[in-house]
Design an enzyme around this catalytic site. Structure first.
Site, PDB file in Angstrom:
ATOM      1  N   TYR A 205      -1.615   8.746  -3.164  1.00 42.88           N
ATOM      2  CA  TYR A 205      -1.316   7.147  -4.354  1.00 42.88           C
ATOM      3  C   TYR A 205      -3.119   8.501  -5.267  1.00 42.88           C
ATOM      4  CZ  TYR A 205       1.424   3.321  -3.524  1.00 42.88           C
ATOM      5  OH  TYR A 205       2.751   2.192  -4.191  1.00 42.88           O
ATOM      6  N   GLY A 206      -4.047   8.560  -4.462  1.00 42.74           N
ATOM      7  CA  GLY A 206      -5.136   8.685  -5.167  1.00 42.74           C
ATOM      8  C   GLY A 206      -5.200  10.149  -6.089  1.00 42.74           C
TER       9      GLY A 206
ATOM     10  N   ASP B  47       1.019  -1.198  -0.243  1.00 46.32           N
ATOM     11  CA  ASP B  47      -0.327   0.027   0.332  1.00 46.32           C
ATOM     12  C   ASP B  47       0.763   1.179   0.241  1.00 46.32           C
ATOM     13  OD1 ASP B  47      -2.421   1.757  -0.111  1.00 46.32           O
ATOM     14  OD2 ASP B  47      -2.275   2.010   1.911  1.00 46.32           O
TER      15      ASP B  47
ATOM     16  N   CYS C  81      -4.343  -1.600  -0.695  1.00 49.63           N
ATOM     17  CA  CYS C  81      -5.228  -0.474  -1.692  1.00 49.63           C
ATOM     18  C   CYS C  81      -5.653  -0.560  -2.815  1.00 49.63           C
ATOM     19  CB  CYS C  81      -3.607  -0.219  -2.075  1.00 49.63           C
ATOM     20  SG  CYS C  81      -3.337   1.510  -2.681  1.00 49.63           S
ATOM     21  N   ASN C  82      -7.105   0.114  -2.200  1.00 52.40           N
ATOM     22  CA  ASN C  82      -7.550  -0.038  -3.354  1.00 52.40           C
ATOM     23  C   ASN C  82      -7.756   1.084  -4.426  1.00 52.40           C
ATOM     24  OD1 ASN C  82     -10.876  -0.332  -2.063  1.00 52.40           O
ATOM     25  ND2 ASN C  82      -9.559  -0.084   0.086  1.00 52.40           N
TER      26      ASN C  82
ATOM     27  N   CYS D 199     -11.064   2.847   1.229  1.00 54.22           N
ATOM     28  CA  CYS D 199      -9.482   3.442   1.363  1.00 54.22           C
ATOM     29  C   CYS D 199      -9.574   2.861   2.218  1.00 54.22           C
ATOM     30  CB  CYS D 199      -9.393   4.454   0.763  1.00 54.22           C
ATOM     31  SG  CYS D 199      -7.312   5.181   1.702  1.00 54.22           S
TER      32      CYS D 199
HETATM   33  N1  DGL Z   1      -4.968   3.030   1.219  1.00 52.98           N
HETATM   34  C1  DGL Z   1      -4.688   3.383  -0.569  1.00 52.98           C
HETATM   35  C2  DGL Z   1      -6.687   2.890  -1.458  1.00 52.98           C
HETATM   36  O1  DGL Z   1      -6.748   2.072  -0.741  1.00 52.98           O
HETATM   37  C3  DGL Z   1      -3.944   4.561  -0.758  1.00 52.98           C
HETATM   38  C4  DGL Z   1      -4.436   5.318  -0.539  1.00 52.98           C
HETATM   39  C5  DGL Z   1      -3.414   7.049  -1.135  1.00 52.98           C
HETATM   40  O2  DGL Z   1      -2.608   7.428  -0.821  1.00 52.98           O
HETATM   41  O3  DGL Z   1      -3.808   8.024  -1.849  1.00 52.98           O
HETATM   42  O4  DGL Z   1      -6.802   3.174  -2.364  1.00 52.98           O
END
Ligand code: DGL
Length: 255
Positions: free
Chosen positions: A39-40, A7, A70-71, A178
């Site tokens: 990431y998002g 993640d 990680c979604n 998330c």
């Molecule tokens: N925890 C991750 C998810 O489930 C990533 C979140 C991120 O880094 O924006 O989307």
């Protein structure tokens, strides 16, 4: 065989933590790509490039079974990862999360990162399973950074309350789409009074009947090992050492 968990940071740690508690002797290697969090708010192509490098890192360490905790990665990179790494067994989070939703749910609110909501991965999967359901989908663009920055539940509650519409707050159920968001669970509990679903226990359940190899558990971060240690000590009361690693995310892996 060791099982990898990936993640952008603390969200994946929640899943790692729950798996490690449920299966304490199993070899899990958790990689927190905190250098690239959140990431998002990146582009899908950036996440595909980053994800490819991270999966390659696991393969270089002889890890061929990986939980995509990680979604966002799930939403925009998993099909490409499956194509690029056909020998890797991937465990994804979206379907198991949706499988928990009771059949009589008439309306639902999904909260997630920008990339996850824009990909419509939840909306499409929910629509397929529950054609009549009223679906609200809302981006919480700052919440991952707030979690990583260990902001207070009060701050996160104020932020969530400002973004979510009154209509969406009256939905029958809420999906935390998330893996970072369960760390804001007390804040969500204050603003949303119906059932809330996340992906932690369902992922633990996934491994219930599997034969799992015993071995050493390790945690890695692409950013600051000391800060990661402080974060998990504060948020999970875990006294876990992190090792800082370099994953070269700069080059296009297809070249
Ligand atoms: N925890 C991750 C998810 O489930 C990533 C979140 C991120 O880094 O924006 O989307």
């Amino acid at each position: 065989m060791t099982i990898g968990i990936i993640d952008s940071g603390l969200g994946g740690y929640s899943i790692f933590h729950a798996l490690h508690q449920a299966y304490p002797n199993v070899a899990f290697h958790f990689l927190a790509d905190q250098k690239n969090a959140p990431y998002g708010n990146k582009t899908a192509l950036e996440i595909q490039t980053i994800a490819t490098k991270n999966i390659q890192w696991f393969i270089d360490h002889d890890i061929h079974e990986i939980v995509i905790a990680c979604n966002t990665m799930n939403a925009v990179a998993l099909p490409i990862l499956k194509e690029r790494f056909p020998s890797v067994l991937f465990h994804e989070v979206v379907e198991p999360t949706i499988e928990q939703i009771p059949n009589d749910t008439k309306s639902i609110l999904v909260v997630a990162t920008k990339l996850t909501i824009q990909s419509e991965i939840y909306t499409k999967a929910l629509r397929q399973r529950f054609p009549m359901m009223k679906i609200h989908a809302t981006i919480l663009p700052e919440l991952v950074s707030m979690v990583e920055g260990m902001r207070s539940q009060e701050d996160m509650q104020t932020y969530i309350g400002q973004i979510l519409s009154l209509e969406s707050l009256s939905a029958d159920a809420l999906i935390l789409g998330c893996t970072h968001y369960p760390l804001a669970r007390p804040a969500f509990n204050q603003v949303f009074k119906q059932n809330i679903y996340d992906s932690i226990q369902v992922m633990v359940h996934r491994f219930k009947d599997k034969e799992l190899l015993e071995g050493e558990t390790k945690c890695f971060t692409t950013k600051d090992a000391i800060y990661a240690h402080i974060q998990v000590k504060e948020l999970f009361q875990s006294d876990v050492e992190f090792t800082k690693i370099e994953v070269d995310h700069e080059t296009d892996p297809r070249r």
